[in-house]
Scaffold this motif. Structure first.
Motif, PDB file in Angstrom:
ATOM      1  N   LEU A 120      14.473  -1.623  -1.387  1.00 12.53           N
ATOM      2  CA  LEU A 120      16.102  -1.719  -0.842  1.00 12.53           C
ATOM      3  C   LEU A 120      16.505  -2.089  -2.474  1.00 12.53           C
ATOM      4  O   LEU A 120      15.609  -3.497  -3.234  1.00 12.53           O
ATOM      5  N   GLU A 121      16.969  -1.889  -3.328  1.00 11.66           N
ATOM      6  CA  GLU A 121      17.665  -2.726  -4.353  1.00 11.66           C
ATOM      7  C   GLU A 121      18.201  -4.181  -3.830  1.00 11.66           C
ATOM      8  O   GLU A 121      19.425  -3.596  -3.186  1.00 11.66           O
ATOM      9  N   LEU A 122      17.827  -4.841  -4.809  1.00 11.23           N
ATOM     10  CA  LEU A 122      18.719  -5.968  -4.328  1.00 11.23           C
ATOM     11  C   LEU A 122      20.129  -6.352  -4.925  1.00 11.23           C
ATOM     12  O   LEU A 122      19.767  -6.230  -6.196  1.00 11.23           O
ATOM     13  N   ILE A 123      21.696  -6.448  -4.288  1.00  7.98           N
ATOM     14  CA  ILE A 123      22.977  -5.718  -4.698  1.00  7.98           C
ATOM     15  C   ILE A 123      23.203  -7.401  -4.935  1.00  7.98           C
ATOM     16  O   ILE A 123      23.576  -7.427  -6.123  1.00  7.98           O
ATOM     17  N   VAL A 131      20.854 -10.559   3.345  1.00  8.41           N
ATOM     18  CA  VAL A 131      21.586 -10.301   1.767  1.00  8.41           C
ATOM     19  C   VAL A 131      21.582  -9.128   1.586  1.00  8.41           C
ATOM     20  O   VAL A 131      21.684  -7.637   2.677  1.00  8.41           O
ATOM     21  N   ARG A 132      22.239  -8.334   0.646  1.00  7.75           N
ATOM     22  CA  ARG A 132      22.950  -7.226   0.470  1.00  7.75           C
ATOM     23  C   ARG A 132      22.065  -6.339  -0.599  1.00  7.75           C
ATOM     24  O   ARG A 132      21.324  -6.872  -1.782  1.00  7.75           O
ATOM     25  N   VAL A 133      22.346  -5.159   0.122  1.00 10.12           N
ATOM     26  CA  VAL A 133      21.180  -4.531  -0.808  1.00 10.12           C
ATOM     27  C   VAL A 133      21.916  -2.863  -0.438  1.00 10.12           C
ATOM     28  O   VAL A 133      22.506  -2.799  -0.149  1.00 10.12           O
ATOM     29  N   ARG A 134      20.847  -1.789  -1.397  1.00 14.26           N
ATOM     30  CA  ARG A 134      21.218  -0.459  -1.551  1.00 14.26           C
ATOM     31  C   ARG A 134      19.833   0.506  -1.545  1.00 14.26           C
ATOM     32  O   ARG A 134      19.274   0.193  -2.180  1.00 14.26           O
ATOM     33  N   ILE A 139      22.984   4.564   0.308  1.00 17.05           N
ATOM     34  CA  ILE A 139      23.659   3.235   1.311  1.00 17.05           C
ATOM     35  C   ILE A 139      23.510   2.384   1.301  1.00 17.05           C
ATOM     36  O   ILE A 139      22.529   1.392   0.631  1.00 17.05           O
ATOM     37  N   SER A 140      24.469   1.626   0.932  1.00 14.93           N
ATOM     38  CA  SER A 140      24.571   0.098   0.781  1.00 14.93           C
ATOM     39  C   SER A 140      24.927  -0.670   1.713  1.00 14.93           C
ATOM     40  O   SER A 140      26.159  -0.323   2.588  1.00 14.93           O
ATOM     41  N   GLY A 141      24.612  -1.478   2.276  1.00 18.17           N
ATOM     42  CA  GLY A 141      24.955  -2.788   3.446  1.00 18.17           C
ATOM     43  C   GLY A 141      23.905  -4.343   3.623  1.00 18.17           C
ATOM     44  O   GLY A 141      23.571  -4.868   2.353  1.00 18.17           O
ATOM     45  N   TYR A 142      23.281  -4.991   4.700  1.00 19.72           N
ATOM     46  CA  TYR A 142      23.132  -6.278   4.273  1.00 19.72           C
ATOM     47  C   TYR A 142      21.899  -6.296   5.146  1.00 19.72           C
ATOM     48  O   TYR A 142      22.127  -5.288   6.425  1.00 19.72           O
ATOM     49  N   VAL A 143      20.645  -7.091   5.172  1.00 20.01           N
ATOM     50  CA  VAL A 143      19.695  -6.767   6.009  1.00 20.01           C
ATOM     51  C   VAL A 143      19.549  -7.863   5.738  1.00 20.01           C
ATOM     52  O   VAL A 143      19.844  -9.132   4.993  1.00 20.01           O
ATOM     53  N   LYS A 144      18.410  -8.386   7.080  1.00 15.21           N
ATOM     54  CA  LYS A 144      18.361 -10.454   7.144  1.00 15.21           C
ATOM     55  C   LYS A 144      17.035 -10.920   6.144  1.00 15.21           C
ATOM     56  O   LYS A 144      16.196  -9.788   5.707  1.00 15.21           O
ATOM     57  N   ALA A 145      17.522 -11.861   5.310  1.00 11.72           N
ATOM     58  CA  ALA A 145      16.096 -12.023   4.756  1.00 11.72           C
ATOM     59  C   ALA A 145      15.204 -12.276   4.936  1.00 11.72           C
ATOM     60  O   ALA A 145      14.541 -11.899   4.072  1.00 11.72           O
TER      61      ALA A 145
END
Length: 151
Positions: A120-123, A131-134, A139-145
């Motif tokens: 996932l790309e770290l935005i 953390v915000r990822v794409r 699709i972009s959103g948030y995932v638990k670090a």
């Protein structure tokens, strides 16, 4: 018994060494547009360990001239040429079924589920509980670090 000037130099050197260790923060990079070879020594004459694919996140542990010692997500250490790395940041999913959510909260809508080892790309590189990822599909959103490696 050590002389006073020698003791003072040893103490000052120890303080400087400790200060430099605490001030140094490891840096994450991503393998650039081309794959890179990872070696067991900082030289093209070193033993080739494996080829790191484009987009793979690595943690830079040490720089030595044009070479960097890196750690991968599994914890393996190797050397590669610094020019093969990019400042662009990717993370790799560490758990099965990591949920990418619409907002950085547990009850937010799930946009997608990412399998283990998905890139996932770290935005937004600001580390926090989320953390915000794409994803490469856009699709972009948030995932638990805690569910990803590379931050």
């Amino acid at each position: 018994m050590l002389s006073a000037p020698l003791r003072l130099r040893l103490i000052a050197g120890s303080i400087l060494m400790l200060a430099s260790c605490t001030a140094f923060a490891f840096d994450f990079k991503t393998v650039g547009p081309r794959s890179v070879i990872l070696y067991d020594a900082p030289s093209a004459k070193g033993g080739k360990l494996y080829i790191a694919p484009s987009g793979m996140p690595v943690e830079v542990m040490l720089s030595y001239g044009e070479w960097v010692k890196v750690r991968d997500a599994s914890g393996d250490l190797a050397w590669t040429e610094a020019r093969g790395l990019s400042a662009r940041r990717n993370v790799i999913v560490r758990v099965a079924g990591a949920r990418v959510r619409a907002a950085p909260e547990e009850n937010a809508a799930v946009l997608m589920t990412a399998d283990k080892n998905v890139l996932l790309e770290l935005i937004d590189p600001e580390a926090g509980p989320w953390v915000r990822v794409r994803h490469r599909d856009g699709i972009s959103g948030y995932v638990k670090a805690a569910d990803v490696w590379g931050i």
